[in-house]
Design a protein around this motif. Structure first.
Motif, PDB file in Angstrom:
ATOM      1  N   PHE A 155     -20.866  20.443  57.385  1.00 26.45           N
ATOM      2  CA  PHE A 155     -20.755  21.845  57.765  1.00 26.45           C
ATOM      3  C   PHE A 155     -19.678  21.967  58.827  1.00 26.45           C
ATOM      4  CE2 PHE A 155     -22.290  26.127  57.996  1.00 26.45           C
ATOM      5  CZ  PHE A 155     -22.050  26.519  59.298  1.00 26.45           C
ATOM      6  N   THR A 156     -18.955  23.085  58.820  1.00 21.12           N
ATOM      7  CA  THR A 156     -17.931  23.289  59.826  1.00 21.12           C
ATOM      8  C   THR A 156     -18.419  24.221  60.931  1.00 21.12           C
ATOM      9  OG1 THR A 156     -15.678  24.059  60.243  1.00 21.12           O
ATOM     10  CG2 THR A 156     -16.906  25.177  58.492  1.00 21.12           C
ATOM     11  N   PHE A 157     -18.113  23.831  62.171  1.00 21.77           N
ATOM     12  CA  PHE A 157     -18.491  24.633  63.320  1.00 21.77           C
ATOM     13  C   PHE A 157     -17.571  25.827  63.544  1.00 21.77           C
ATOM     14  CE2 PHE A 157     -22.052  22.586  64.481  1.00 21.77           C
ATOM     15  CZ  PHE A 157     -21.982  21.453  65.263  1.00 21.77           C
ATOM     16  N   GLU A 158     -16.443  25.831  62.840  1.00 22.29           N
ATOM     17  CA  GLU A 158     -15.517  26.936  63.072  1.00 22.29           C
ATOM     18  C   GLU A 158     -16.230  28.262  62.820  1.00 22.29           C
ATOM     19  OE1 GLU A 158     -11.741  25.204  61.016  1.00 22.29           O
ATOM     20  OE2 GLU A 158     -11.156  26.951  62.173  1.00 22.29           O
ATOM     21  N   GLY A 159     -16.028  29.208  63.728  1.00 18.74           N
ATOM     22  CA  GLY A 159     -16.676  30.495  63.573  1.00 18.74           C
ATOM     23  C   GLY A 159     -17.962  30.649  64.356  1.00 18.74           C
ATOM     24  N   TYR A 160     -18.350  29.596  65.058  1.00 20.00           N
ATOM     25  CA  TYR A 160     -19.592  29.654  65.827  1.00 20.00           C
ATOM     26  C   TYR A 160     -19.347  29.235  67.268  1.00 20.00           C
ATOM     27  CZ  TYR A 160     -22.071  30.057  61.418  1.00 20.00           C
ATOM     28  OH  TYR A 160     -22.531  30.481  60.202  1.00 20.00           O
ATOM     29  N   ALA A 161     -19.881  30.020  68.185  1.00 19.22           N
ATOM     30  CA  ALA A 161     -19.976  29.551  69.552  1.00 19.22           C
ATOM     31  C   ALA A 161     -21.070  28.488  69.603  1.00 19.22           C
ATOM     32  CB  ALA A 161     -20.321  30.704  70.498  1.00 19.22           C
ATOM     33  N   ILE A 162     -20.900  27.511  70.468  1.00 17.76           N
ATOM     34  CA  ILE A 162     -21.842  26.392  70.557  1.00 17.76           C
ATOM     35  C   ILE A 162     -22.363  26.295  71.984  1.00 17.76           C
ATOM     36  CG2 ILE A 162     -22.184  23.913  70.261  1.00 17.76           C
ATOM     37  CD1 ILE A 162     -21.569  25.340  67.646  1.00 17.76           C
ATOM     38  N   THR A 163     -23.649  26.074  72.102  1.00 18.04           N
ATOM     39  CA  THR A 163     -24.297  25.938  73.405  1.00 18.04           C
ATOM     40  C   THR A 163     -24.965  24.572  73.517  1.00 18.04           C
ATOM     41  OG1 THR A 163     -24.749  28.309  73.479  1.00 18.04           O
ATOM     42  CG2 THR A 163     -26.003  26.925  74.981  1.00 18.04           C
ATOM     43  N   TRP A 164     -24.787  23.947  74.660  1.00 18.22           N
ATOM     44  CA  TRP A 164     -25.543  22.736  74.997  1.00 18.22           C
ATOM     45  C   TRP A 164     -26.732  23.153  75.874  1.00 18.22           C
ATOM     46  CZ3 TRP A 164     -25.396  17.863  73.294  1.00 18.22           C
ATOM     47  CH2 TRP A 164     -24.231  17.387  72.672  1.00 18.22           C
ATOM     48  N   TYR A 165     -27.884  22.524  75.594  1.00 15.38           N
ATOM     49  CA  TYR A 165     -29.098  22.786  76.358  1.00 15.38           C
ATOM     50  C   TYR A 165     -29.610  21.482  76.956  1.00 15.38           C
ATOM     51  CZ  TYR A 165     -29.432  27.232  73.805  1.00 15.38           C
ATOM     52  OH  TYR A 165     -29.186  28.477  73.275  1.00 15.38           O
ATOM     53  N   GLN A 166     -30.299  21.606  78.074  1.00 19.70           N
ATOM     54  CA  GLN A 166     -30.995  20.477  78.672  1.00 19.70           C
ATOM     55  C   GLN A 166     -32.498  20.762  78.658  1.00 19.70           C
ATOM     56  OE1 GLN A 166     -31.308  20.377  82.882  1.00 19.70           O
ATOM     57  NE2 GLN A 166     -31.280  18.156  83.040  1.00 19.70           N
ATOM     58  N   GLN A 167     -33.260  19.752  78.255  1.00 19.22           N
ATOM     59  CA  GLN A 167     -34.706  19.828  78.413  1.00 19.22           C
ATOM     60  C   GLN A 167     -35.131  18.707  79.344  1.00 19.22           C
ATOM     61  OE1 GLN A 167     -37.074  19.890  74.809  1.00 19.22           O
ATOM     62  NE2 GLN A 167     -38.797  20.757  75.913  1.00 19.22           N
ATOM     63  N   ALA A 168     -35.357  19.072  80.581  1.00 22.41           N
ATOM     64  CA  ALA A 168     -35.801  18.089  81.567  1.00 22.41           C
ATOM     65  C   ALA A 168     -37.263  17.734  81.303  1.00 22.41           C
ATOM     66  CB  ALA A 168     -35.629  18.667  82.966  1.00 22.41           C
ATOM     67  N   PRO A 169     -37.700  16.581  81.787  1.00 20.34           N
ATOM     68  CA  PRO A 169     -39.097  16.167  81.552  1.00 20.34           C
ATOM     69  C   PRO A 169     -40.087  17.236  82.006  1.00 20.34           C
ATOM     70  CG  PRO A 169     -37.835  14.357  82.463  1.00 20.34           C
ATOM     71  CD  PRO A 169     -36.938  15.552  82.502  1.00 20.34           C
ATOM     72  N   GLY A 170     -40.978  17.630  81.100  1.00 18.62           N
ATOM     73  CA  GLY A 170     -42.010  18.602  81.418  1.00 18.62           C
ATOM     74  C   GLY A 170     -41.546  20.040  81.480  1.00 18.62           C
TER      75      GLY A 170
END
Length: 113
Positions: free
Chosen positions: A27-42
């Motif tokens: 799949f191509t990411f072109e055309g989509y904004a991308i977000t990184w998320y963090q899930q800290a413990p708990g």
């Protein structure tokens, strides 16, 4: 629906660096904004960084400003999160999200001496 794959995590000492990668095989990411998320413990997932479709606009969470950088290489269909000056509180599972689809498995980042 698109399945994303995150990689690049690991165990690093405080002050160290890691570069996370996010891609979606077939799949191509072109055309989509991308977000990184963090899930800290708990805790729940929190946005860390977002990059626009063109890559010209980025936004970094306050706790990561000056230390993390988000970028994209559309030719490689990959979005990166460069993490420098890592702190123990950066520990967690990191996920990326953009196109509609399920969450990936994430990549574990552990910052510890």
């Amino acid at each position: 629906q698109v399945q994303v794959v995150e990689s690049g995590g690991g165990l690093v000492q405080p002050g160290g660096s890691l570069r996370l990668s996010c891609t979606a095989p077939g799949f191509t990411f072109e055309g989509y904004a991308i977000t990184w998320y963090q899930q800290a413990p708990g805790k729940g997932r929190e946005p860390v960084a977002v990059i626009s479709v063109s890559g010209s606009v980025t936004n970094i969470a306050d706790f990561a400003k000056g230390r993390f950088t988000i970028s994209r290489d559309n030719a490689k269909n990959t979005v990166y999160l460069q993490m420098n000056s890592l702190k123990p509180e950066d520990t967690g599972v990191y996920y990326c999200k953009g196109p509609p689809g399920p969450w990936g498995q994430g990549t574990q980042v552990t910052v510890s001496s």
